[in-house]
Design a protein around this motif. Structure first.
Motif, mmCIF file in Angstrom:
data_model
loop_
_atom_site.group_PDB
_atom_site.id
_atom_site.type_symbol
_atom_site.label_atom_id
_atom_site.label_comp_id
_atom_site.label_asym_id
_atom_site.label_seq_id
_atom_site.Cartn_x
_atom_site.Cartn_y
_atom_site.Cartn_z
ATOM 1 N N ASP A 190 10.991 -0.302 6.443
ATOM 2 C CA ASP A 190 11.242 1.134 6.299
ATOM 3 C C ASP A 190 10.268 1.768 5.314
ATOM 4 O O ASP A 190 9.743 2.859 5.564
ATOM 5 C CB ASP A 190 12.683 1.391 5.838
ATOM 6 C CG ASP A 190 13.717 1.109 6.912
ATOM 7 O OD1 ASP A 190 13.343 0.991 8.100
ATOM 8 O OD2 ASP A 190 14.911 1.010 6.559
ATOM 9 N N LEU A 191 10.023 1.105 4.186
ATOM 10 C CA LEU A 191 9.099 1.645 3.190
ATOM 11 C C LEU A 191 7.673 1.713 3.742
ATOM 12 O O LEU A 191 6.968 2.705 3.552
ATOM 13 C CB LEU A 191 9.143 0.812 1.907
ATOM 14 C CG LEU A 191 10.404 0.991 1.067
ATOM 15 C CD1 LEU A 191 10.484 -0.089 -0.010
ATOM 16 C CD2 LEU A 191 10.447 2.376 0.446
ATOM 17 N N GLU A 192 7.253 0.676 4.432
ATOM 18 C CA GLU A 192 5.907 0.671 5.013
ATOM 19 C C GLU A 192 5.773 1.736 6.100
ATOM 20 O O GLU A 192 4.716 2.350 6.241
ATOM 21 C CB GLU A 192 5.568 -0.714 5.541
ATOM 22 C CG GLU A 192 5.345 -1.722 4.424
ATOM 23 C CD GLU A 192 5.174 -3.148 4.906
ATOM 24 O OE1 GLU A 192 5.487 -3.444 6.094
ATOM 25 O OE2 GLU A 192 4.732 -3.988 4.094
ATOM 26 N N ALA A 193 6.847 1.989 6.841
ATOM 27 C CA ALA A 193 6.815 2.987 7.905
ATOM 28 C C ALA A 193 6.582 4.400 7.371
ATOM 29 O O ALA A 193 6.062 5.258 8.087
ATOM 30 C CB ALA A 193 8.118 2.941 8.714
ATOM 31 N N VAL A 194 6.938 4.643 6.118
ATOM 32 C CA VAL A 194 6.729 5.966 5.528
ATOM 33 C C VAL A 194 5.551 5.979 4.558
ATOM 34 O O VAL A 194 5.403 6.896 3.755
ATOM 35 C CB VAL A 194 8.011 6.526 4.864
ATOM 36 C CG1 VAL A 194 9.092 6.747 5.903
ATOM 37 C CG2 VAL A 194 8.495 5.626 3.746
ATOM 38 N N GLY A 195 4.714 4.944 4.618
ATOM 39 C CA GLY A 195 3.466 4.975 3.890
ATOM 40 C C GLY A 195 3.368 4.177 2.605
ATOM 41 O O GLY A 195 2.344 4.223 1.933
ATOM 42 N N PHE A 196 4.402 3.441 2.233
ATOM 43 C CA PHE A 196 4.306 2.615 1.036
ATOM 44 C C PHE A 196 3.576 1.319 1.352
ATOM 45 O O PHE A 196 3.568 0.856 2.492
ATOM 46 C CB PHE A 196 5.697 2.303 0.467
ATOM 47 C CG PHE A 196 6.303 3.461 -0.264
ATOM 48 C CD1 PHE A 196 6.118 3.622 -1.629
ATOM 49 C CD2 PHE A 196 7.067 4.397 0.409
ATOM 50 C CE1 PHE A 196 6.670 4.695 -2.299
ATOM 51 C CE2 PHE A 196 7.628 5.473 -0.254
ATOM 52 C CZ PHE A 196 7.434 5.625 -1.619
ATOM 53 N N ALA A 197 2.953 0.729 0.339
ATOM 54 C CA ALA A 197 2.209 -0.520 0.492
ATOM 55 C C ALA A 197 2.582 -1.466 -0.636
ATOM 56 O O ALA A 197 3.227 -1.069 -1.599
ATOM 57 C CB ALA A 197 0.708 -0.239 0.465
ATOM 58 N N GLU A 198 2.168 -2.703 -0.500
ATOM 59 C CA GLU A 198 2.416 -3.717 -1.527
ATOM 60 C C GLU A 198 3.902 -3.767 -1.920
ATOM 61 O O GLU A 198 4.247 -3.761 -3.096
ATOM 62 C CB GLU A 198 1.544 -3.468 -2.754
ATOM 63 C CG GLU A 198 0.057 -3.525 -2.457
ATOM 64 C CD GLU A 198 -0.793 -3.269 -3.681
ATOM 65 O OE1 GLU A 198 -0.473 -3.828 -4.752
ATOM 66 O OE2 GLU A 198 -1.771 -2.508 -3.566
ATOM 67 N N VAL A 199 4.757 -3.801 -0.929
ATOM 68 C CA VAL A 199 6.203 -3.844 -1.166
ATOM 69 C C VAL A 199 6.581 -5.273 -1.530
ATOM 70 O O VAL A 199 6.305 -6.207 -0.779
ATOM 71 C CB VAL A 199 6.976 -3.380 0.087
ATOM 72 C CG1 VAL A 199 8.471 -3.383 -0.175
ATOM 73 C CG2 VAL A 199 6.497 -2.000 0.528
#
Length: 71
Positions: free
Chosen positions: A36-45
């Motif tokens: 979900d975080l990567e889908a909205v543009g976050f990286a290095e989760v």
């Protein structure tokens, strides 16, 4: 929650409560949260900290933010 959704026990019990007390409620695994975080543009989760209870710290970077440019 672990991928099999049975651990931690407190999380599994919380999930049952959410499923019975809310419309469509539940809990999320780290993989689901990361997706979900990567889908909205976050990286290095990353899962920075987890314990045997329901406590966790998840870190993620939003590329292009002012803080990134100053680093």
């Amino acid at each position: 929650m672990e991928e099999d959704r049975t651990r931690p026990v407190a999380g599994a019990l919380f999930a049952v409560n959410m499923l019975t007390a809310t419309k469509g409620g539940g809990t999320f695994t780290f993989a689901e949260l990361r997706g979900d975080l990567e889908a909205v543009g976050f990286a290095e989760v990353v899962l920075a900290r987890g314990d045997d209870g329901m406590n966790a710290i998840v870190l993620a970077k939003k590329p292009g933010r002012v803080a990134d440019a100053q680093a």
